[in-house]
Design a protein around this motif. Structure first.
Motif, PDB file in Angstrom:
ATOM      1  N   ASP A 294     -18.933  -2.063 -30.820  1.00  0.00           N
ATOM      2  CA  ASP A 294     -19.964  -2.281 -29.796  1.00  0.00           C
ATOM      3  C   ASP A 294     -21.279  -2.467 -30.530  1.00  0.00           C
ATOM      4  N   ASP A 295     -22.143  -3.368 -30.055  1.00  0.00           N
ATOM      5  CA  ASP A 295     -23.429  -3.559 -30.729  1.00  0.00           C
ATOM      6  C   ASP A 295     -24.401  -2.422 -30.408  1.00  0.00           C
TER       7      ASP A 295
ATOM      8  N   ASP B  49     -16.330  -3.845 -27.071  1.00  0.00           N
ATOM      9  CA  ASP B  49     -17.288  -4.482 -26.173  1.00  0.00           C
ATOM     10  C   ASP B  49     -16.994  -5.992 -26.145  1.00  0.00           C
TER      11      ASP B  49
ATOM     12  N   ASN C 177     -19.857  -8.551 -25.119  1.00  0.00           N
ATOM     13  CA  ASN C 177     -21.097  -9.223 -25.541  1.00  0.00           C
ATOM     14  C   ASN C 177     -21.669  -8.566 -26.795  1.00  0.00           C
ATOM     15  N   MET C 178     -21.564  -9.271 -27.894  1.00  0.00           N
ATOM     16  CA  MET C 178     -22.094  -8.777 -29.172  1.00  0.00           C
ATOM     17  C   MET C 178     -22.574  -9.969 -29.992  1.00  0.00           C
TER      18      MET C 178
HETATM   19 MG    MG Z   1     -22.900  -5.378 -26.026  1.00  0.00          MG
END
Ligand code: MG
Lengths: 158, 124
Positions: free
Chosen positions: B9-10, B56, B58-59
């Motif tokens: 995860d970012d 996740d 969106n990264m």
């Molecule tokens: Mg993210």
């Protein structure tokens, strides 16, 4: 395109705060703009674009942002100046934007979220292109400390 | 046998939350690794033995979907279970992740119970 109501924003925020932070924010008002809004200490701005576009802005004092980071991390001592606070506030903005884009565009599949951008130290004026004048502000508080969720949309907001 | 887990995860906050919830599931956990994007995640898989990836969507650099595709393109990683944990909650996104080879899907926000239920159904 479905409209997003104040109640939708309220439910999205409640769900996120209850399950990820273990707190139950109270709704203060759905409309009234607070003078102190953009003098607050920290804000997360998350844009979305695609079939519909706009932005979601989460704003609170640095003190409350630090408390929220502590709740998410389950750490008692969080440095207000640390990246942990930026990251936690950004993730709250990300989750709220994720929920709202799913509402604004059924399922949200045709809408992409931006990365969260963090603004610190407040005192800014928010201005939106006039074609995007669909703006909604929702105010909450946790134990008397206010926070704000703003939504700007290319679609009508009820 | 204990399982080694990779959390991707970012957000460092979200990685900690996922790790905390994972420890509440009663799984027999071995090592827990973390990565900030899909590329870093693949680098960990190249170095370590991992049984479960929680990722996740969106990264930066490489998103979760790209990483799932890369994992499934490598036969040596066929055994790895992949669960997506993401704000991307739409039905088409779920289908896209499953088609790419994800075994399960948890929508943010989530609780430890949500994660446990998804891990159980992915393992079944
Ligand atoms: Mg993210």
């Amino acid at each position: 395109m479905p409209t997003v109501t104040s109640h939708d924003i309220y439910e999205a925020v409640q769900g996120i705060f209850q399950s990820m932070l273990g707190v139950n924010p109270q709704l203060v008002s759905l409309e009234q703009e607070d003078e102190a809004l953009h003098n607050q200490g920290i804000a997360a701005i998350v844009g979305y674009a695609g079939e519909s576009d706009g932005s979601v802005i989460f704003t609170c004092s640095l003190e409350l942002g630090t408390i929220l980071a502590g709740l998410m991390l389950m750490e008692e001592e969080v440095d207000p100046e640390s990246e942990d606070v930026d990251d936690a506030v950004g993730e709250i903005g990300n989750m709220i934007a994720g929920q709202l884009k799913n509402l604004v565009c059924e399922g949200g599949d045709e809408v992409q979220l931006s990365i969260p951008v963090i603004v610190r130290d407040g005192n800014y004026r928010l201005s939106v292109p006039s074609s995007y004048d669909r703006w909604r502000l929702t105010c909450f508080h946790i134990d008397g400390a206010p926070f704000y969720v703003e939504m700007v949309s290319s679609e009508p907001l009820e | 046998m204990s399982i080694n887990v990779l959390i991707v995860d970012d957000s460092s906050t979200m990685r900690k939350i996922v790790q905390r919830n994972l420890k509440q599931t009663g799984l027999d956990l071995g090592e827990i690794f973390q990565a900030g994007d899909g590329q870093e995640g693949l680098a960990v898989l190249n170095e370590q033995t991992v049984n479960l990836v929680l990722s996740d969507w969106n990264m930066p650099n490489m998103d979760g979907l790209g990483m799932v595709q890369a994992i499934r393109a490598n036969e040596a990683w066929n055994h790895i279970q992949i669960i997506m944990i993401t704000t991307e909650g739409g039905e088409a996104k779920v289908q896209e992740a499953v088609a790419a080879g994800a075994n399960g899907y948890v929508k943010k926000p989530f609780t430890a119970d949500d994660l446990e239920a998804e891990l159980a159904s992915a393992a079944a």
